[in-house]
Design an enzyme around this catalytic site. Sequence first.
Site, PDB file in Angstrom:
ATOM      1  N   HIS A 307       0.783  -1.042   0.102  1.00 19.01           N
ATOM      2  CA  HIS A 307      -0.117  -0.019   0.069  1.00 19.01           C
ATOM      3  C   HIS A 307       0.855   1.212   0.170  1.00 19.01           C
ATOM      4  CE1 HIS A 307      -3.186   2.945   1.252  1.00 19.01           C
ATOM      5  NE2 HIS A 307      -4.009   2.054   0.706  1.00 19.01           N
ATOM      6  N   ASP A 364      -8.005  -4.956  -0.726  1.00 18.24           N
ATOM      7  CA  ASP A 364      -8.304  -5.720  -1.965  1.00 18.24           C
ATOM      8  C   ASP A 364      -8.162  -7.109  -1.709  1.00 18.24           C
ATOM      9  OD1 ASP A 364      -7.268  -2.769  -3.386  1.00 18.24           O
ATOM     10  OD2 ASP A 364      -9.481  -3.866  -3.685  1.00 18.24           O
TER      11      ASP A 364
HETATM   12  C1  SDX Z   1      -5.788   0.265  -3.062  1.00 16.53           C
HETATM   13  O1  SDX Z   1      -3.991   4.792  -1.568  1.00 16.53           O
HETATM   14  C2  SDX Z   1      -5.138   4.173  -1.435  1.00 16.53           C
HETATM   15  O2  SDX Z   1      -5.659   4.513  -0.319  1.00 16.53           O
HETATM   16  C3  SDX Z   1      -5.581   2.951  -2.277  1.00 16.53           C
HETATM   17  C4  SDX Z   1      -6.784   2.068  -1.506  1.00 16.53           C
HETATM   18  C5  SDX Z   1      -8.001   3.011  -1.198  1.00 16.53           C
HETATM   19  O3  SDX Z   1      -8.848   2.780  -0.540  1.00 16.53           O
HETATM   20  O4  SDX Z   1      -8.294   3.957  -2.132  1.00 16.53           O
HETATM   21  O5  SDX Z   1      -6.301   1.648  -0.265  1.00 16.53           O
HETATM   22  C6  SDX Z   1      -7.270   1.114  -2.579  1.00 16.53           C
HETATM   23  O6  SDX Z   1      -5.458   0.856  -4.114  1.00 16.53           O
HETATM   24  C7  SDX Z   1      -5.099  -0.774  -2.373  1.00 16.53           C
HETATM   25  C8  SDX Z   1      -3.903  -1.170  -3.196  1.00 16.53           C
HETATM   26  C9  SDX Z   1      -4.329  -2.079  -4.145  1.00 16.53           C
HETATM   27  N1  SDX Z   1      -3.113  -2.459  -5.380  1.00 16.53           N
HETATM   28  C10 SDX Z   1      -2.407  -3.516  -5.187  1.00 16.53           C
HETATM   29  O7  SDX Z   1      -2.848  -4.624  -4.369  1.00 16.53           O
HETATM   30  C11 SDX Z   1      -1.596  -3.860  -6.081  1.00 16.53           C
HETATM   31  C12 SDX Z   1      -0.358  -4.648  -5.505  1.00 16.53           C
HETATM   32  N2  SDX Z   1       0.408  -3.715  -4.744  1.00 16.53           N
HETATM   33  C13 SDX Z   1       1.469  -2.849  -5.380  1.00 16.53           C
HETATM   34  O8  SDX Z   1       1.500  -2.798  -6.794  1.00 16.53           O
HETATM   35  C14 SDX Z   1       2.162  -1.802  -4.489  1.00 16.53           C
HETATM   36  O9  SDX Z   1       2.064  -2.346  -3.432  1.00 16.53           O
HETATM   37  C15 SDX Z   1       1.240  -0.586  -4.638  1.00 16.53           C
HETATM   38  C16 SDX Z   1       0.964  -0.129  -5.806  1.00 16.53           C
HETATM   39  C17 SDX Z   1      -0.116  -0.776  -4.105  1.00 16.53           C
HETATM   40  C18 SDX Z   1       2.040   0.442  -3.650  1.00 16.53           C
HETATM   41  O10 SDX Z   1       2.991   0.676  -4.348  1.00 16.53           O
HETATM   42  P1  SDX Z   1       4.341   1.552  -3.718  1.00 16.53           P
HETATM   43  O11 SDX Z   1       3.971   2.170  -2.255  1.00 16.53           O
HETATM   44  O12 SDX Z   1       4.536   2.807  -4.570  1.00 16.53           O
HETATM   45  O13 SDX Z   1       5.416   0.421  -3.542  1.00 16.53           O
HETATM   46  P2  SDX Z   1       6.506   0.435  -4.416  1.00 16.53           P
HETATM   47  O14 SDX Z   1       6.036   0.388  -5.792  1.00 16.53           O
HETATM   48  O15 SDX Z   1       7.577   1.481  -4.435  1.00 16.53           O
HETATM   49  O16 SDX Z   1       7.140  -0.999  -3.931  1.00 16.53           O
HETATM   50  C19 SDX Z   1       8.428  -0.728  -2.908  1.00 16.53           C
HETATM   51  C20 SDX Z   1       8.922  -2.033  -3.002  1.00 16.53           C
HETATM   52  C21 SDX Z   1       9.223  -2.568  -4.342  1.00 16.53           C
HETATM   53  O17 SDX Z   1      10.507  -3.423  -4.223  1.00 16.53           O
HETATM   54  P3  SDX Z   1      11.988  -2.480  -4.090  1.00 16.53           P
HETATM   55  O18 SDX Z   1      12.255  -1.742  -5.626  1.00 16.53           O
HETATM   56  O19 SDX Z   1      12.105  -1.627  -3.080  1.00 16.53           O
HETATM   57  O20 SDX Z   1      12.973  -3.818  -4.122  1.00 16.53           O
HETATM   58  O21 SDX Z   1       7.874  -3.190  -2.686  1.00 16.53           O
HETATM   59  C22 SDX Z   1       7.678  -3.850  -3.589  1.00 16.53           C
HETATM   60  C23 SDX Z   1       8.282  -3.114  -4.882  1.00 16.53           C
HETATM   61  O22 SDX Z   1       8.626  -4.063  -6.051  1.00 16.53           O
HETATM   62  N3  SDX Z   1       6.497  -4.316  -3.878  1.00 16.53           N
HETATM   63  C24 SDX Z   1       5.876  -5.399  -4.133  1.00 16.53           C
HETATM   64  C25 SDX Z   1       4.320  -5.481  -4.320  1.00 16.53           C
HETATM   65  N4  SDX Z   1       4.216  -4.158  -3.649  1.00 16.53           N
HETATM   66  C26 SDX Z   1       5.411  -3.615  -3.664  1.00 16.53           C
HETATM   67  N5  SDX Z   1       6.264  -6.812  -4.366  1.00 16.53           N
HETATM   68  C27 SDX Z   1       5.576  -7.836  -4.398  1.00 16.53           C
HETATM   69  N6  SDX Z   1       4.289  -7.600  -4.904  1.00 16.53           N
HETATM   70  C28 SDX Z   1       3.799  -6.453  -4.313  1.00 16.53           C
HETATM   71  N7  SDX Z   1       2.461  -6.505  -4.105  1.00 16.53           N
END
Ligand code: SDX
Length: 428
Positions: A307, A364
């Site tokens: 998140h 989710d």
């Molecule tokens: C919602 O904002 C809100 O309030 C949204 C929401 C709402 O109520 O409106 O809460 C609803 O959108 C919930 C989120 C739903 N999305 C997902 O479940 C999709 C999977 N999650 C990711 O895509 C990710 O976690 C995000 C997009 C949700 C958050 O991305 P961030 O905070 O920008 O994190 P990041 O992309 O900078 O990742 C940080 C690290 C990275 O690794 P490194 O580069 O540091 O090595 O964490 C890793 C990412 O690769 N990572 C994951 C991951 N999410 C982040 N690795 C594997 N699986 C994942 N799901």
Amino acid sequence: MSDTVQLKIDDKTYELPVVKGTEDELAIDITKLRDLTGYVTLDIGYKNTGATKSAITFLDGEVGILKYRGYPIEQLAEKSSFLEVAYLLIYGDLPTADQIGNFQKQINHHTLVHEDMKKFFDGFPSDSHPMGQLTTLVSSLSAFYPDSLKPIQTAQDVNNTIIKLLAKMTTIVSWIYKKSMGHPVIYPQNKYDYVTNFLHMTFGQRTEEVTIDPVIVDAMNVLLILHADHEQNCSTSTVRIVGSSESNLYSSVSAGISALWGPLHGGANQAVIEMLEKIKEDGGDTDKWINKAKDKNDPFRLMGFGHRVYKNFDPRAKIIKKACDDILEKLGIDDEVLNIAKRLEEVALKDPYFIERKLYPNVDFYSGIIYRALGFPTDMFTVLFALGRLPGWIAQWKEMKENKEPIGRPRQIYVGAVDRDYVPIDKR
Ligand code: SDX
């Protein structure tokens, strides 16, 4: 705590005001930064940038707190109804019995959509994605209700549009579902409350009176409450910035629906079930898929995990996980993907990769399992997220208008080509 901070650039020091919220959040007010220094700030994705001051929702991602107008989400999920929470978010306080009764009556008066809207429904291919239909149909409401386009909107005009949108959203969502199933649409009935009316239009039949299981009504209320608002997330920020140009509420919410559709945002609930199904078909080897999620060379991500704000647990996920167990037990459903989801969560929460990156199940991760248990097809899940988020989008849009916020217009740092002269095509 000082009420200003100092910014030193070369030999000059600037004083910038500090803003402190009612929950002790702190911000540096940079409204005058460019005029004072010639600098803008750069924060791609706005992770460190406050776009507004809001009194609607407070969340603390470090400790997993979520409150609507000061009421903890845990209390609202347990004791309130979705319509009451919608009233709270939009008007600021829990309604009295008379206020909620009047609210329900106003909404019931507007649940029908213009019969000509059916031509839009009929125009969509039957297998077209419900979110593409929803964003189109909501935007089309301004064509049927042009009062929403009047340049000077009184508070009554705004409220009339709010009531119409809240009322018609249930009919539009249920009719999208009915059309996708090839079933005749069911019209709203004023004897039902907001959520029951929605479920009757969705699961009701023309040929016989269908009784909606109270377990399903209760579960739907909880799910919609948990999705109702979430401060300045991607889709809400979209609604606010579209509305800041004085675009009408229907088109602002339509833009928010489009933003919610993305699998990184609201589209994740559909992506989670598709992921769990894929793992199930692959033999249920959760370790294999956890390793894929950790592999930088593999585009696979653990959908429903992580998140932008919650770096501890998502309080909504905790409530939904418990509701999952309760509802599946009450409905007598043994869903293998729930067991896979629980195994994934258990393994991930012990894995250093997820622990170091503070990745936890979000709203989710479990919601799709309940939607499926309630009888919804997977591609309807994000539409249900939009139905839940509607009061939040409305409340945030209304607050932005009432605060007379300026049109949103972020700046940039230009990194493209400099000073080139035009070359005729035969000389390139
Ligand atoms: C919602 O904002 C809100 O309030 C949204 C929401 C709402 O109520 O409106 O809460 C609803 O959108 C919930 C989120 C739903 N999305 C997902 O479940 C999709 C999977 N999650 C990711 O895509 C990710 O976690 C995000 C997009 C949700 C958050 O991305 P961030 O905070 O920008 O994190 P990041 O992309 O900078 O990742 C940080 C690290 C990275 O690794 P490194 O580069 O540091 O090595 O964490 C890793 C990412 O690769 N990572 C994951 C991951 N999410 C982040 N690795 C594997 N699986 C994942 N799901």
